[in-house]
Design an enzyme around this catalytic site. Structure first.
Site, PDB file in Angstrom:
ATOM      1  N   GLN A  22     -28.260  57.645  59.339  1.00 36.80           N
ATOM      2  CA  GLN A  22     -28.207  58.988  59.917  1.00 36.80           C
ATOM      3  C   GLN A  22     -28.434  60.047  58.832  1.00 36.80           C
ATOM      4  O   GLN A  22     -29.196  61.004  59.030  1.00 36.80           O
ATOM      5  CB  GLN A  22     -26.857  59.212  60.584  1.00 36.80           C
ATOM      6  CG  GLN A  22     -26.627  60.638  61.067  1.00 36.80           C
ATOM      7  CD  GLN A  22     -25.295  60.765  61.795  1.00 36.80           C
ATOM      8  OE1 GLN A  22     -25.186  60.454  62.961  1.00 36.80           O
ATOM      9  NE2 GLN A  22     -24.266  61.222  61.093  1.00 36.80           N
TER      10      GLN A  22
ATOM     11  N   GLN B 252     -26.913  60.873  72.583  1.00 40.18           N
ATOM     12  CA  GLN B 252     -27.054  59.866  71.535  1.00 40.18           C
ATOM     13  C   GLN B 252     -26.396  58.541  71.893  1.00 40.18           C
ATOM     14  O   GLN B 252     -26.374  57.625  71.079  1.00 40.18           O
ATOM     15  CB  GLN B 252     -26.537  60.402  70.189  1.00 40.18           C
ATOM     16  CG  GLN B 252     -25.031  60.555  70.095  1.00 40.18           C
ATOM     17  CD  GLN B 252     -24.639  61.361  68.870  1.00 40.18           C
ATOM     18  OE1 GLN B 252     -24.909  62.548  68.752  1.00 40.18           O
ATOM     19  NE2 GLN B 252     -24.005  60.706  67.910  1.00 40.18           N
TER      20      GLN B 252
ATOM     21  N   HIS C  95     -13.740  62.601  57.943  1.00 40.48           N
ATOM     22  CA  HIS C  95     -14.110  63.972  58.328  1.00 40.48           C
ATOM     23  C   HIS C  95     -13.434  65.002  57.417  1.00 40.48           C
ATOM     24  O   HIS C  95     -14.044  65.997  57.026  1.00 40.48           O
ATOM     25  CB  HIS C  95     -13.687  64.255  59.775  1.00 40.48           C
ATOM     26  CG  HIS C  95     -14.343  63.380  60.799  1.00 40.48           C
ATOM     27  ND1 HIS C  95     -13.646  62.417  61.513  1.00 40.48           N
ATOM     28  CD2 HIS C  95     -15.625  63.315  61.243  1.00 40.48           C
ATOM     29  CE1 HIS C  95     -14.468  61.821  62.350  1.00 40.48           C
ATOM     30  NE2 HIS C  95     -15.672  62.330  62.214  1.00 40.48           N
TER      31      HIS C  95
ATOM     32  N   GLN D  31     -21.736  59.354  54.007  1.00 41.48           N
ATOM     33  CA  GLN D  31     -22.588  58.222  53.609  1.00 41.48           C
ATOM     34  C   GLN D  31     -22.330  57.004  54.498  1.00 41.48           C
ATOM     35  O   GLN D  31     -23.180  56.122  54.605  1.00 41.48           O
ATOM     36  CB  GLN D  31     -22.343  57.880  52.133  1.00 41.48           C
ATOM     37  CG  GLN D  31     -23.128  56.693  51.605  1.00 41.48           C
ATOM     38  CD  GLN D  31     -24.639  56.872  51.725  1.00 41.48           C
ATOM     39  OE1 GLN D  31     -25.170  57.968  51.575  1.00 41.48           O
ATOM     40  NE2 GLN D  31     -25.338  55.780  52.039  1.00 41.48           N
TER      41      GLN D  31
ATOM     42  N   LEU E 291     -10.909  63.195  64.613  1.00 39.27           N
ATOM     43  CA  LEU E 291     -11.064  63.395  63.167  1.00 39.27           C
ATOM     44  C   LEU E 291     -10.162  62.467  62.369  1.00 39.27           C
ATOM     45  O   LEU E 291      -8.990  62.265  62.709  1.00 39.27           O
ATOM     46  CB  LEU E 291     -10.771  64.861  62.819  1.00 39.27           C
ATOM     47  CG  LEU E 291     -11.641  65.896  63.524  1.00 39.27           C
ATOM     48  CD1 LEU E 291     -11.256  67.315  63.064  1.00 39.27           C
ATOM     49  CD2 LEU E 291     -13.130  65.648  63.306  1.00 39.27           C
ATOM     50  N   HIS E 292     -10.722  61.903  61.310  1.00 31.38           N
ATOM     51  CA  HIS E 292      -9.976  61.026  60.407  1.00 31.38           C
ATOM     52  C   HIS E 292     -10.219  61.499  58.976  1.00 31.38           C
ATOM     53  O   HIS E 292     -10.904  62.522  58.756  1.00 31.38           O
ATOM     54  CB  HIS E 292     -10.379  59.561  60.618  1.00 31.38           C
ATOM     55  CG  HIS E 292     -11.854  59.317  60.562  1.00 31.38           C
ATOM     56  ND1 HIS E 292     -12.610  59.546  59.429  1.00 31.38           N
ATOM     57  CD2 HIS E 292     -12.736  58.889  61.504  1.00 31.38           C
ATOM     58  CE1 HIS E 292     -13.870  59.243  59.669  1.00 31.38           C
ATOM     59  NE2 HIS E 292     -13.992  58.858  60.924  1.00 31.38           N
TER      60      HIS E 292
ATOM     61  N   MET F 130     -13.613  54.380  57.082  1.00 35.12           N
ATOM     62  CA  MET F 130     -13.010  55.183  58.142  1.00 35.12           C
ATOM     63  C   MET F 130     -14.027  55.393  59.259  1.00 35.12           C
ATOM     64  O   MET F 130     -15.189  55.738  59.002  1.00 35.12           O
ATOM     65  CB  MET F 130     -12.618  56.560  57.601  1.00 35.12           C
ATOM     66  CG  MET F 130     -11.574  56.526  56.522  1.00 35.12           C
ATOM     67  SD  MET F 130      -9.917  56.510  57.266  1.00 35.12           S
ATOM     68  CE  MET F 130      -8.933  56.529  55.756  1.00 35.12           C
ATOM     69  N   SER F 131     -13.608  55.208  60.489  1.00 37.45           N
ATOM     70  CA  SER F 131     -14.473  55.423  61.650  1.00 37.45           C
ATOM     71  C   SER F 131     -13.609  55.668  62.867  1.00 37.45           C
ATOM     72  O   SER F 131     -12.563  55.020  63.031  1.00 37.45           O
ATOM     73  CB  SER F 131     -15.368  54.202  61.905  1.00 37.45           C
ATOM     74  OG  SER F 131     -15.959  54.289  63.190  1.00 37.45           O
TER      75      SER F 131
ATOM     76  N   ASP G  31     -22.454  56.734  57.652  1.00 39.11           N
ATOM     77  CA  ASP G  31     -23.610  56.683  58.552  1.00 39.11           C
ATOM     78  C   ASP G  31     -24.861  56.911  57.701  1.00 39.11           C
ATOM     79  O   ASP G  31     -25.502  57.956  57.764  1.00 39.11           O
ATOM     80  CB  ASP G  31     -23.458  57.743  59.654  1.00 39.11           C
ATOM     81  CG  ASP G  31     -22.190  57.513  60.474  1.00 39.11           C
ATOM     82  OD1 ASP G  31     -22.014  56.393  60.974  1.00 39.11           O
ATOM     83  OD2 ASP G  31     -21.364  58.432  60.581  1.00 39.11           O
TER      84      ASP G  31
END
Lengths: 285, 285
Positions: A153, A61, A37, A148, A33-34, A184-185, A150
């Site tokens: 998705q 996935q 999230h 947003q 988590l960042h 952020m990822s 992703d």
């Protein structure tokens, strides 16, 4: 805060919340988590009485050559962050709990999933939509929160919920960025210090595209050239796609009229990073 | 009894029942209700506080050369039957209500749907599983009731519910037959008087197969020959398949050991009729 690992426990938790007339907000995650999230969790706290965060690195996935094994996992840190945000329950099932036998049933959103990331990640979105369906059926939330960042998705999930009449509302939250603009990822952890220095060029190129549109540029070819010239400032960034597409169909646009999604995927060493912005040709600055 | 035609009304009805703590039993149908459907409704009444029957001739489960237009429809008669059975609500949406835009999202159960009826009806089960998912998401039942007559459908739906963790229980009810053995089906209306006379041979052949198994026959080839010889008593019956399959995988069995599904599809004029029985080699008479 409770950490639940079985579907049965999760269902009991939900039944209990429902019987008290509480609304349920759900944030599905793969953990690590960042701040992105956490922004979803905060939005969930605002909109719902009870917040459930799932932490599940969903194998269906990931493609065979993708980063399923390497994907960062840190349950203790994730639990602490959720506790700090006053999450009510974490749902953290093992793979065998979610897939106890060969999975024969797949939820697939056609057409939208062939485009953008779907081209290089066959089966990815089918895995996402299938696991989200499973999680929605287990948690039975009123709201589910997606970022947003992703972008494809979010559009795919919203279409799935509409087409299948799923009894929940999808809430899409703004991308959270590092001070230098990098989205952020969890996959930013794969970047070397040098790559990390170059990574903000992805957002910088999107910002340049927005400026061009704001200044009246309508040719998607011209806007793509603007993006490419910014990305070319780094020899490390290998663009996979730069697409300017319709927000509903994800089809490529020849001209920007009204709203459009500008989406980028690029390799930076072992990391495959994505980012996007929505531009609107009708609201010039 | 209320007849509801919009998803919004149906959701309000369900919310109201739920808020009173009532359990919901759901019988999805394509209308043209017969005694088989009524047995599902009665079982639903026994098991649940509120019973919802859907009447929707779902276009996505018919192939282009199939009987979508000809399929019997009689809403007034169906309403009267439901009233007589003390059904609480009929959900009878128009096609546009269920498919307001191009449907991009499909639920597909792989492998199980390639076999038996899946061979000659490509896309049929995908239509069934997709519309059942939609209906389950709208009605949100505790139980949904299906007939054993559509044996493959029941197995496919049960697998879908398990794989996708849908929060309901599937109840499969015995096939209801005419006094001469013919399985109740809305498609029996297509039969001419002569074809109607021959149609009971389908069940007669299944009963002969059961007798053979009860008497110790284990070769599926031999059992199929028994079936074929009974069906050959009519020149009107054209068998499409005679299959003896595993109850979980629907794969064809070389030998009958334990339980097996014996399933037949046959053309009788314009009608395509199906029927099946479950045999158990371990419980000889």
């Amino acid at each position: 805060m409770r950490t639940l690992t079985t579907i049965e426990e999760m269902r009991a938790f939900v039944r209990d919340a429902r019987s008290q007339g509480k609304s349920i907000g759900f944030v599905p995650t793969m953990g690590a988590l960042h701040a992105g999230h956490l922004s979803l969790i905060r939005r969930a706290k605002e909109k719902s009485d009870v917040v459930v965060v799932s932490i599940f690195v969903n194998p269906t996935q990931f493609g065979p050559s993708e980063d399923l094994e390497a994907y960062p996992r840190d349950m203790a840190a994730d639990q602490q962050k959720c506790r700090d945000e006053q999450v009510d329950a974490i749902f953290a099932p093992a793979v065998n709990e979610m897939y106890p036998q060969e999975n024969l049933t797949w939820v697939n959103v056609e057409s939208l999933t062939d485009k953008l990331c779907g081209r290089s990640r066959p089966g990815h979105f089918r895995g996402v939509t299938t696991v989200c369906t499973k999680l929605f059926n287990i948690v039975q939330p009123d709201y589910a929160f997606f970022g947003q960042k992703d972008g494809q998705q979010a559009i795919v999930i919203k279409r799935m919920v509409a087409d299948l009449n799923m009894p929940l509302q999808i809430v899409v939250c703004d991308t959270v960025r590092e001070p230098d603009g990098l989205a952020m990822s969890s996959r930013n952890k794969y970047l070397t210090p040098e790559q990390r220095q170059d990574a903000p060029l992805i957002y910088k190129s999107l910002a340049a595209a927005r400026d061009a549109v704001d200044q009246g540029e309508r040719s998607t070819e011209k806007v793509k050239q603007t993006i490419q010239s910014v990305l070319a400032e780094s020899q490390e960034i290998e663009p996979e796609y730069i697409n300017i597409v319709d927000l509903d169909t994800l089809s490529e646009l020849p001209q920007i009229q009204g709203k459009a999604l500008i989406a980028i995927a690029a390799k930076l060493g072992t990391a495959r990073l994505i980012d996007n912005i929505i531009v609107d040709a009708n609201t010039q600055k």
